[in-house]
Scaffold this motif. Structure first.
Motif, short mmCIF file in Angstrom:
data_model
loop_
_atom_site.label_atom_id
_atom_site.label_comp_id
_atom_site.label_asym_id
_atom_site.label_seq_id
_atom_site.Cartn_x
_atom_site.Cartn_y
_atom_site.Cartn_z
N UNK A 1 51.10 29.55 37.58
CA UNK A 1 51.91 29.15 36.95
C UNK A 1 51.81 27.10 37.39
N UNK A 2 51.22 26.70 38.77
CA UNK A 2 50.78 26.00 38.92
C UNK A 2 49.51 25.43 39.54
N UNK A 3 48.41 26.57 40.05
CA UNK A 3 47.15 26.51 40.14
C UNK A 3 46.29 27.25 38.87
N UNK A 4 45.00 26.63 39.00
CA UNK A 4 43.44 27.23 37.85
C UNK A 4 42.79 27.86 38.67
N UNK A 5 42.09 28.74 38.56
CA UNK A 5 41.45 29.36 39.42
C UNK A 5 39.78 29.11 39.73
N UNK A 6 39.30 28.72 40.71
CA UNK A 6 37.84 28.37 41.00
C UNK A 6 36.89 29.22 40.14
N UNK A 7 35.87 28.32 40.40
CA UNK A 7 34.98 29.36 39.05
C UNK A 7 34.37 30.72 39.97
N UNK A 8 34.47 30.46 41.27
CA UNK A 8 33.90 31.79 41.99
C UNK A 8 34.95 33.09 42.41
N UNK A 9 36.33 31.91 41.89
CA UNK A 9 37.46 33.27 41.75
C UNK A 9 37.04 34.79 40.48
N UNK A 10 36.80 33.51 39.19
CA UNK A 10 36.54 34.45 38.01
C UNK A 10 35.99 34.37 38.04
N UNK B 1 33.93 39.81 37.26
CA UNK B 1 32.63 41.81 38.46
C UNK B 1 33.02 42.64 37.74
N UNK B 2 34.75 42.83 37.62
CA UNK B 2 34.99 44.57 37.37
C UNK B 2 36.38 44.79 36.41
N UNK B 3 35.86 45.05 35.51
CA UNK B 3 36.32 45.32 34.12
C UNK B 3 38.50 45.70 34.42
N UNK B 4 37.98 47.07 35.33
CA UNK B 4 39.23 47.18 35.81
C UNK B 4 39.94 46.40 36.80
N UNK B 5 39.69 45.91 37.80
CA UNK B 5 40.03 44.75 38.65
C UNK B 5 40.60 43.27 37.44
N UNK B 6 39.86 43.10 36.30
CA UNK B 6 39.92 41.68 36.01
C UNK B 6 41.32 42.09 34.80
N UNK B 7 41.85 43.35 34.26
CA UNK B 7 42.59 43.86 33.67
C UNK B 7 43.84 44.21 34.55
N UNK B 8 43.60 44.22 36.05
CA UNK B 8 44.93 44.46 37.48
C UNK B 8 45.86 42.74 37.51
#
Length: 101
Positions: free
Chosen positions: A8-17, A22-29
């Protein structure tokens, strides 16, 4: 590539993104978290003072998502949100502590 859902306030950095993608299941979560939940994780990662701490927090974010957590463990919460006043705990732990420094 799909748009990355931020907080809502912050944008994820490239490293976190990168870690989350890196894992479709993780990204889905990650996608299933509320914007406020994502914001809490991003704020926690961004609050790290040292690169090694940031790396550990990114790894822990991935682990906690897999464990089913919706917010970072042991985090008082984002003090950058303007939609609500900081809680008493945030005042005591974060804001008052900075004033004493």
């Amino acid at each position: 590539m799909k748009d990355f859902p931020h907080g809502t306030v912050h944008e994820a950095g490239e490293d976190l993104q990168k870690a989350l993608r890196s894992d479709p299941e993780l990204f889905g979560l990650w996608e299933k978290l509320t914007p406020i939940g994502r914001n809490e994780f991003i704020c926690w990662v961004e609050d790290a003072k040292q690169p090694k701490t940031r790396e550990r927090r990114i790894l822990r974010t991935c682990e906690e998502l897999i464990e089913g957590k919706k917010r970072p463990c042991c985090w008082v919460g984002c003090i950058h949100r303007t939609d609500k006043a900081p809680s008493a705990w945030q005042q005591a732990v974060l804001i008052d502590k900075k004033a004493k420094s």
